[in-house]
Write an enzyme that holds these catalytic residues in place. Structure first.
Site, PDB file in Angstrom:
ATOM      1  N   LYS A 189      -1.885   8.024   0.335  1.00  0.00           N
ATOM      2  CA  LYS A 189      -3.276   8.251   0.750  1.00  0.00           C
ATOM      3  C   LYS A 189      -3.312   9.067   2.046  1.00  0.00           C
ATOM      4  O   LYS A 189      -2.505   8.816   2.957  1.00  0.00           O
ATOM      5  CB  LYS A 189      -3.974   6.896   0.946  1.00  0.00           C
ATOM      6  CG  LYS A 189      -5.444   6.992   1.300  1.00  0.00           C
ATOM      7  CD  LYS A 189      -6.075   5.599   1.432  1.00  0.00           C
ATOM      8  CE  LYS A 189      -7.552   5.638   1.743  1.00  0.00           C
ATOM      9  NZ  LYS A 189      -8.142   4.295   1.907  1.00  0.00           N
ATOM     10  N   SER A 243     -12.196   3.217  -1.002  1.00  0.00           N
ATOM     11  CA  SER A 243     -11.966   4.569  -0.555  1.00  0.00           C
ATOM     12  C   SER A 243     -10.675   5.192  -1.087  1.00  0.00           C
ATOM     13  O   SER A 243     -10.550   6.415  -1.085  1.00  0.00           O
ATOM     14  CB  SER A 243     -11.923   4.608   0.979  1.00  0.00           C
ATOM     15  OG  SER A 243     -10.866   3.823   1.477  1.00  0.00           O
ATOM     16  N   SER A 248     -10.777  -1.357  -0.437  1.00  0.00           N
ATOM     17  CA  SER A 248     -10.431   0.016  -0.825  1.00  0.00           C
ATOM     18  C   SER A 248      -9.166   0.193  -1.641  1.00  0.00           C
ATOM     19  O   SER A 248      -8.906   1.302  -2.116  1.00  0.00           O
ATOM     20  CB  SER A 248     -10.330   0.894   0.415  1.00  0.00           C
ATOM     21  OG  SER A 248     -11.614   1.291   0.802  1.00  0.00           O
TER      22      SER A 248
HETATM   23  N1  GLN Z   1     -16.149  -0.014   0.733  1.00  0.00           N
HETATM   24  C1  GLN Z   1     -15.814  -0.603   2.000  1.00  0.00           C
HETATM   25  C2  GLN Z   1     -16.359   0.243   3.131  1.00  0.00           C
HETATM   26  O1  GLN Z   1     -16.928   1.264   2.853  1.00  0.00           O
HETATM   27  C3  GLN Z   1     -14.335  -0.775   2.123  1.00  0.00           C
HETATM   28  C4  GLN Z   1     -13.621   0.429   2.615  1.00  0.00           C
HETATM   29  C5  GLN Z   1     -12.159   0.175   2.807  1.00  0.00           C
HETATM   30  O2  GLN Z   1     -11.636  -0.845   2.402  1.00  0.00           O
HETATM   31  N2  GLN Z   1     -11.514   1.091   3.487  1.00  0.00           N
HETATM   32  O3  GLN Z   1     -16.241  -0.127   4.274  1.00  0.00           O
END
Ligand code: GLN
Length: 483
Positions: A84, A159, A183
């Protein structure tokens, strides 16, 4: 573009490792094959942001050389992996999905990246993600959204959408992502692959571009539970470069995951099966629970009532920490600097205004507000108190059960654009994943059937701190049932 499918599951690590060891599979050929497939498929899916071809081929040649001499090989020898783009790798651009970091070339490797390579893995490139890992659909990437390989009209989740889609489309055998509030787990469930949220502290975060430091974790994606367990075994363990990394011993997770789930006590929390849960997702998860019963687990209904406060708690803690972490992107040290300014203060604000996307700005503002004098006690402090209650509630539950199973997400993958203009709807869909993030416990998401239109459903298996082995065993039992 009409919906297309690019699903192709990678071969298992075990099969590929046997090939590399015996010489029937050359790591260099394998890497070349993956680069060819990426060249063919990536334009449609937008999974990779950059490739590390030279580094990959050098590493693959090293593996082939060692294999031909009969030298000992690491547990990931010759395995093509993707990273990532919030993790740094020397010589490769690191964007974190943001324009503000365009052109930034980090001078060092993240510890997790270093450990993968030391185990023989071949790093193919950097994977697309929501900007600074903020999002649940990958639509917040400054470099365009990733498309879900199952149905290209749908989001891959976020994400770490690129990390999940890369495995589902066989553009890597396994990948690394990060999980702050879901994410890893949510995109894995949307794309039909396995994703792991390791215990907070299990994996060093040295070389991770931080979002919310009390929540951020690095973890693997793979095509099956055992391979995900092998990946975690490689990246886990103490690192003197990260003071938050734990000294707890690292078990052989792959071996641990082979143990039967027979006799384990499984908790099913009623709050995760309430209003808002898609009926087809519910039906799939219920089949998964039946499979666990057949595998010899005992099933117990439990209650985690603090769940209802989890979304506001998470979005206060995460944004507060993000507003502090992102202060470093000021046009002075990294990436984009506005050329439109005459004073230093102007340069800061123009660089940030031009470099950050709308969601990142929204979070910086929310977080700054929550931390400001006069509001701190009402918001940030209160959120920390609720967080503690939530963590204690999990610990009480884990005195009675070995693992907790839930849906990973209330719905299957939604359509591109469906929630893009409704941040609140996007936030609310994180309801089943933010709880484990706040509590610091670990979990695995494992494919558990599909909807009538073929969209994957994921089951989340949670276990207490440092009990990844238990989560892996339960996930293996669900996987074996082929729901
Ligand atoms: N969807 C969550 C957010 O937008 C989690 C994001 C993540 O785990 N990096 O904060």
């Amino acid at each position: 573009m009409s919906a297309e499918s690019y699903v192709e599951m990678p071969k298992s690590l075990k099969e590929l490792q046997e090939g590399v060891r015996s010489g029937s599979v050359k790591a260099t050929h394998l890497a070349e094959n993956y680069f060819e497939r990426i060249a063919a498929v990536n334009p449609n899916l937008n999974v990779y942001l950059s490739l590390t071809r030279e580094r990959a081929l050098q590493q693959a040649a090293k593996v082939d050389d060692a294999a031909s001499k009969g030298e000992p090989l690491g547990p990931l020898a010759g395995i093509p992996v993707g990273i990532k783009d919030v993790l740094v790798a020397k010589g490769a651009p690191a964007t974190a999905g943001s324009k503000i970091l365009k052109g930034y070339q980090p001078p060092y490797d993240a510890t997790a990246v270093k450990r993968l390579e030391a185990a023989g893995a071949v790093i193919l490139g950097k994977l697309n993600c929501d900007e600074f890992a903020m999002g649940s659909s990958n639509e917040n990437s400054a470099y365009g959204p990733v498309r879900n390989p199952v149905d290209t009209d749908r989001v891959p989740g976020g994400s770490s959408g690129g990390s999940a889609a890369a495995v589902a489309a066989n553009l890597a055998v396994a990948t690394l992502g990060t999980d702050t509030g879901g994410s890893i787990r949510q995109p894995a469930s949307f794309c039909g692959v396995v994703g792991v949220l390791p215990t907070y502290g299990r994996v060093s975060r040295f070389g991770l571009i931080a979002f919310a430091s009390s929540l951020d974790r690095i973890g693997p994606f793979a095509g099956n539970v055992r391979d995900a367990a092998t990946m975690l075994g490689v990246i886990a363990g103490h690192d003197p470069c990260d003071a938050t990394s734990s000294e707890a011993p690292v078990p052989d997770f792959a071996v641990e995951s082979d143990k039967p789930a027979d006799g384990l006590r499984i908790g099913v929390p009623e709050e995760y099966f309430a209003e808002g849960l898609d009926p087809e997702v519910r039906a799939s998860i219920e089949k998964g629970i039946d499979a666990l019963r057949v595998a010899g687990c005992s099933i117990k209904k439990i209650s985690l009532p603090t769940t209802r406060y989890a979304i506001p708690t998470y979005y206060l803690v995460a944004t507060a920490e993000a507003s502090a972490n992102l202060a470093r992107f000021d046009g002075v040290r990294y990436g984009h600097r506005s050329s439109e300014s005459t004073t230093l203060a102007d340069m800061y604000s123009h660089s940030r205004d031009e470099g950050f996307g709308a969601e990142v700005k929204r979070r910086i503002m929310l977080g700054t507000y929550a931390l400001s004098a006069g509001y701190y006690d009402a918001y940030y402090l209160k959120a920390q108190q609720v967080r503690r209650l939530l963590a204690e509630e999990f610990l009480r539950a884990f005195a009675e059960v070995d693992a907790i199973v839930t849906p990973t997400s209330p719905t299957p993958a939604f359509r591109l654009g469906e929630k893009a203009n409704d941040p609140l709807a996007m936030y609310l869909a994180d309801i089943y994943t933010v709880t484990a993030s706040l509590a610091g416990i670990c979990g695995v998401t494992v494919p558990c059937g599909a909807t009538s239109t073929g969209l994957p459903v994921g089951m989340q298996v949670l276990a207490t701190h440092m009990s990844e082995s238990t989560a892996f065993c339960v996930a293996r039992a669900v996987e074996a049932a082929k729901i």
